[in-house]
Design a protein around this motif. Structure first.
Motif, PDB file in Angstrom:
ATOM      1  N   SER A  26      -3.276  10.576  10.619  1.00 13.34           N
ATOM      2  CA  SER A  26      -4.485   9.963  10.892  1.00 13.34           C
ATOM      3  C   SER A  26      -4.818   8.772  10.028  1.00 13.34           C
ATOM      4  O   SER A  26      -4.035   8.638   8.799  1.00 13.34           O
ATOM      5  CB  SER A  26      -5.666  11.054  10.497  1.00 13.34           C
ATOM      6  OG  SER A  26      -5.580  11.147   9.178  1.00 13.34           O
ATOM      7  N   PRO A  27      -5.577   7.932  10.340  1.00 20.70           N
ATOM      8  CA  PRO A  27      -5.728   6.817   9.538  1.00 20.70           C
ATOM      9  C   PRO A  27      -6.229   7.102   8.059  1.00 20.70           C
ATOM     10  O   PRO A  27      -5.954   6.333   7.084  1.00 20.70           O
ATOM     11  CB  PRO A  27      -6.911   6.037  10.242  1.00 20.70           C
ATOM     12  CG  PRO A  27      -6.521   6.229  11.671  1.00 20.70           C
ATOM     13  CD  PRO A  27      -6.147   7.640  11.785  1.00 20.70           C
ATOM     14  N   GLU A  28      -6.948   8.235   7.974  1.00 17.61           N
ATOM     15  CA  GLU A  28      -7.709   9.011   6.913  1.00 17.61           C
ATOM     16  C   GLU A  28      -6.503   9.195   5.713  1.00 17.61           C
ATOM     17  O   GLU A  28      -6.745   8.830   4.608  1.00 17.61           O
ATOM     18  CB  GLU A  28      -8.436  10.146   7.103  1.00 17.61           C
ATOM     19  CG  GLU A  28      -9.280  10.653   5.681  1.00 17.61           C
ATOM     20  CD  GLU A  28     -10.089  11.665   6.248  1.00 17.61           C
ATOM     21  OE1 GLU A  28     -10.721  12.210   5.245  1.00 17.61           O
ATOM     22  OE2 GLU A  28     -10.333  12.024   7.307  1.00 17.61           O
ATOM     23  N   VAL A  29      -5.394   9.643   6.475  1.00 18.09           N
ATOM     24  CA  VAL A  29      -4.389  10.019   5.395  1.00 18.09           C
ATOM     25  C   VAL A  29      -3.736   8.999   4.901  1.00 18.09           C
ATOM     26  O   VAL A  29      -3.259   8.708   3.819  1.00 18.09           O
ATOM     27  CB  VAL A  29      -3.406  11.177   6.042  1.00 18.09           C
ATOM     28  CG1 VAL A  29      -2.278  11.293   5.192  1.00 18.09           C
ATOM     29  CG2 VAL A  29      -4.118  12.378   6.430  1.00 18.09           C
ATOM     30  N   LEU A  30      -3.548   8.043   5.925  1.00 16.63           N
ATOM     31  CA  LEU A  30      -2.716   6.843   5.837  1.00 16.63           C
ATOM     32  C   LEU A  30      -3.353   5.938   4.599  1.00 16.63           C
ATOM     33  O   LEU A  30      -2.968   5.258   3.843  1.00 16.63           O
ATOM     34  CB  LEU A  30      -2.464   6.117   6.936  1.00 16.63           C
ATOM     35  CG  LEU A  30      -1.555   6.558   7.939  1.00 16.63           C
ATOM     36  CD1 LEU A  30      -1.387   5.651   8.976  1.00 16.63           C
ATOM     37  CD2 LEU A  30      -0.322   6.942   7.390  1.00 16.63           C
ATOM     38  N   GLU A  31      -4.845   5.791   4.749  1.00 14.17           N
ATOM     39  CA  GLU A  31      -5.797   5.019   3.987  1.00 14.17           C
ATOM     40  C   GLU A  31      -5.704   5.625   2.361  1.00 14.17           C
ATOM     41  O   GLU A  31      -5.788   4.997   1.116  1.00 14.17           O
ATOM     42  CB  GLU A  31      -7.144   4.913   4.341  1.00 14.17           C
ATOM     43  CG  GLU A  31      -7.024   4.256   5.302  1.00 14.17           C
ATOM     44  CD  GLU A  31      -8.695   4.236   6.076  1.00 14.17           C
ATOM     45  OE1 GLU A  31      -9.655   5.138   5.461  1.00 14.17           O
ATOM     46  OE2 GLU A  31      -8.775   3.904   7.225  1.00 14.17           O
ATOM     47  N   GLN A  32      -5.555   6.826   2.022  1.00 14.42           N
ATOM     48  CA  GLN A  32      -5.512   7.689   0.818  1.00 14.42           C
ATOM     49  C   GLN A  32      -4.175   7.815   0.468  1.00 14.42           C
ATOM     50  O   GLN A  32      -4.095   8.427  -0.605  1.00 14.42           O
ATOM     51  CB  GLN A  32      -6.318   8.894   0.983  1.00 14.42           C
ATOM     52  CG  GLN A  32      -7.903   8.801   1.527  1.00 14.42           C
ATOM     53  CD  GLN A  32      -8.462   9.986   1.470  1.00 14.42           C
ATOM     54  OE1 GLN A  32      -8.759  10.660   0.498  1.00 14.42           O
ATOM     55  NE2 GLN A  32      -8.926  10.730   2.499  1.00 14.42           N
ATOM     56  N   ALA A  33      -3.053   7.536   1.021  1.00 16.49           N
ATOM     57  CA  ALA A  33      -1.927   7.781   0.524  1.00 16.49           C
ATOM     58  C   ALA A  33      -1.451   7.039  -0.691  1.00 16.49           C
ATOM     59  O   ALA A  33      -1.855   5.889  -0.854  1.00 16.49           O
ATOM     60  CB  ALA A  33      -0.957   7.370   2.010  1.00 16.49           C
ATOM     61  N   ASP A  34      -0.512   7.427  -1.530  1.00 16.90           N
ATOM     62  CA  ASP A  34      -0.178   6.761  -2.704  1.00 16.90           C
ATOM     63  C   ASP A  34       0.970   6.275  -2.434  1.00 16.90           C
ATOM     64  O   ASP A  34       1.660   5.334  -3.093  1.00 16.90           O
ATOM     65  CB  ASP A  34       0.070   7.837  -3.807  1.00 16.90           C
ATOM     66  CG  ASP A  34      -1.555   8.343  -4.200  1.00 16.90           C
ATOM     67  OD1 ASP A  34      -2.450   7.720  -4.526  1.00 16.90           O
ATOM     68  OD2 ASP A  34      -1.624   9.672  -4.238  1.00 16.90           O
ATOM     69  N   GLY A  35       1.699   6.602  -1.407  1.00 16.28           N
ATOM     70  CA  GLY A  35       3.081   6.075  -1.137  1.00 16.28           C
ATOM     71  C   GLY A  35       3.680   6.478   0.300  1.00 16.28           C
ATOM     72  O   GLY A  35       2.987   7.491   1.077  1.00 16.28           O
ATOM     73  N   PHE A  36       4.621   5.693   0.868  1.00 16.25           N
ATOM     74  CA  PHE A  36       5.078   6.190   2.217  1.00 16.25           C
ATOM     75  C   PHE A  36       6.598   6.509   2.230  1.00 16.25           C
ATOM     76  O   PHE A  36       7.348   5.508   1.598  1.00 16.25           O
ATOM     77  CB  PHE A  36       4.829   4.820   2.957  1.00 16.25           C
ATOM     78  CG  PHE A  36       3.045   4.639   3.125  1.00 16.25           C
ATOM     79  CD1 PHE A  36       2.462   5.131   4.124  1.00 16.25           C
ATOM     80  CD2 PHE A  36       2.633   3.914   1.993  1.00 16.25           C
ATOM     81  CE1 PHE A  36       1.032   4.976   4.007  1.00 16.25           C
ATOM     82  CE2 PHE A  36       1.226   3.664   2.298  1.00 16.25           C
ATOM     83  CZ  PHE A  36       0.494   4.167   3.183  1.00 16.25           C
ATOM     84  N   LEU A  37       7.074   7.421   2.931  1.00 20.94           N
ATOM     85  CA  LEU A  37       8.376   7.739   2.974  1.00 20.94           C
ATOM     86  C   LEU A  37       9.011   7.961   4.157  1.00 20.94           C
ATOM     87  O   LEU A  37       8.239   8.418   5.089  1.00 20.94           O
ATOM     88  CB  LEU A  37       8.548   9.262   2.191  1.00 20.94           C
ATOM     89  CG  LEU A  37       9.976   9.911   2.209  1.00 20.94           C
ATOM     90  CD1 LEU A  37      10.898   9.039   1.371  1.00 20.94           C
ATOM     91  CD2 LEU A  37       9.641  11.085   1.736  1.00 20.94           C
ATOM     92  N   LYS A  38      10.141   7.451   4.609  1.00 24.54           N
ATOM     93  CA  LYS A  38      10.821   7.354   6.020  1.00 24.54           C
ATOM     94  C   LYS A  38      12.079   7.965   5.640  1.00 24.54           C
ATOM     95  O   LYS A  38      12.775   7.717   4.870  1.00 24.54           O
ATOM     96  CB  LYS A  38      10.520   6.151   6.640  1.00 24.54           C
ATOM     97  CG  LYS A  38      11.430   4.909   6.100  1.00 24.54           C
ATOM     98  CD  LYS A  38      11.370   3.736   7.126  1.00 24.54           C
ATOM     99  CE  LYS A  38      12.267   2.628   6.532  1.00 24.54           C
ATOM    100  NZ  LYS A  38      12.241   1.452   7.153  1.00 24.54           N
ATOM    101  N   ILE A  39      12.564   8.487   6.910  1.00 23.46           N
ATOM    102  CA  ILE A  39      14.110   8.849   7.045  1.00 23.46           C
ATOM    103  C   ILE A  39      14.802   7.779   7.637  1.00 23.46           C
ATOM    104  O   ILE A  39      14.406   7.097   8.428  1.00 23.46           O
ATOM    105  CB  ILE A  39      14.244   9.980   7.932  1.00 23.46           C
ATOM    106  CG1 ILE A  39      13.525  11.263   7.198  1.00 23.46           C
ATOM    107  CG2 ILE A  39      15.761  10.435   8.182  1.00 23.46           C
ATOM    108  CD1 ILE A  39      13.270  12.417   8.477  1.00 23.46           C
ATOM    109  N   PRO A  40      15.930   7.194   6.942  1.00 16.94           N
ATOM    110  CA  PRO A  40      16.693   6.150   7.592  1.00 16.94           C
ATOM    111  C   PRO A  40      17.354   6.485   8.905  1.00 16.94           C
ATOM    112  O   PRO A  40      17.870   7.582   9.004  1.00 16.94           O
ATOM    113  CB  PRO A  40      17.683   5.931   6.717  1.00 16.94           C
ATOM    114  CG  PRO A  40      17.990   7.076   5.960  1.00 16.94           C
ATOM    115  CD  PRO A  40      16.448   7.636   5.712  1.00 16.94           C
ATOM    116  N   MET A  41      17.230   5.957  10.038  1.00 21.39           N
ATOM    117  CA  MET A  41      17.662   6.042  11.381  1.00 21.39           C
ATOM    118  C   MET A  41      18.353   4.730  11.869  1.00 21.39           C
ATOM    119  O   MET A  41      17.986   3.687  11.657  1.00 21.39           O
ATOM    120  CB  MET A  41      16.690   6.501  12.200  1.00 21.39           C
ATOM    121  CG  MET A  41      16.067   8.011  11.934  1.00 21.39           C
ATOM    122  SD  MET A  41      14.751   8.530  12.853  1.00 21.39           S
ATOM    123  CE  MET A  41      13.399   7.649  12.360  1.00 21.39           C
ATOM    124  N   VAL A  42      19.360   4.875  12.401  1.00 18.33           N
ATOM    125  CA  VAL A  42      20.391   3.894  13.084  1.00 18.33           C
ATOM    126  C   VAL A  42      20.381   3.753  14.665  1.00 18.33           C
ATOM    127  O   VAL A  42      20.890   2.823  15.312  1.00 18.33           O
ATOM    128  CB  VAL A  42      21.577   3.723  12.558  1.00 18.33           C
ATOM    129  CG1 VAL A  42      21.520   3.563  10.909  1.00 18.33           C
ATOM    130  CG2 VAL A  42      22.273   5.115  12.595  1.00 18.33           C
TER     131      VAL A  42
END
Length: 221
Positions: A139-155
């Motif tokens: 949700s936007p609420e979590v994204l706004e309060q996040a201290d960082g963002f993590l993703k899995i590399p995909m090809v």
């Protein structure tokens, strides 16, 4: 503080192999990382994430249930609900606030302009890994309060993975890095005692009768 006399009493009902298994598993458990899942609609996904937490050693799972039901699919969880602590929250704000109060960074597992690839993630600080709904993500609420963002590399052409698959990949990767590090990520001595007591209670049939007998003998009228 854990009642050591009570723990010793309950563990007297367990086999030596069972007690040894508890100690072996607890030696690999951590509260350095925790997982939070937000309003996951498909019940089996919540249960599968719980199973991944248990298999790879994360002790705390936080479930935000603002919209959907409050059940665990025991068939999918395969007994993991006995060994993982599930903290339930009725709102995102309560979950985020409590985790931040405990010293966790809020990490949103989603592609973002400020995201970090999985292999580059800083494991040195405690982190709460947030996973979103199947269709809309976090949700936007979590994204706004996040201290960082993590993703899995995909090809490939596909841009996303099922939440349970994403959680398994991220948890396994980060826990593997944690095990190779010099960080003190293990449970404290008191936390281990608390889980030994909890797991002993969950392993004993007719625990209420046994507990009643113990306390009657220890604290007679």
């Amino acid at each position: 503080m854990t009642d050591l006399a009570y723990l010793e009493y309950l563990e007297g009902f367990l086999t030596e192999s069972r007690k040894a298994k508890f100690l072996k598993v607890l030696a690999t458990r951590t509260n350095h990382f925790t997982v939070a899942i937000e309003d996951v609609y498909q019940l089996h996904n919540t249960s599968a994430v719980m199973r991944s937490c248990e298999v790879f050693g994360i002790q705390q799972l936080n479930v935000i249930e603002e919209k959907f039901g409050k059940r665990i699919d025991k068939e999918i969880a395969m007994g993991a609900q006995k060994w993982v602590d599930v903290n339930r929250f009725e709102s995102i704000s309560d979950c985020v606030a409590q985790l931040k109060e405990k010293g966790y960074r809020i990490i949103a597992t989603t592609p973002h302009e400020d995201d970090c690839l999985l292999d580059d993630f800083d494991i040195s600080k405690p982190a709460a890994l947030f996973f979103g709904t199947e269709r809309h993500g976090l949700s936007p609420e979590v994204l706004e309060q996040a201290d960082g963002f993590l993703k899995i590399p995909m090809v490939g052409f596909t841009e996303s993975l099922n939440i349970s698959v994403s959680a398994a990949i991220i948890i396994q990767n980060l826990m593997g890095s944690l095990h190779k590090s010099n960080l003190h990520w293990q449970l404290t001595e008191e936390e281990i005692l608390e889980k030994r007591l909890d797991w002993a209670r969950k392993s004993i049939k007719d625990i209420k009768r046994i507990e009643a007998r113990y306390f009657e003998e220890r604290f007679p009228d």
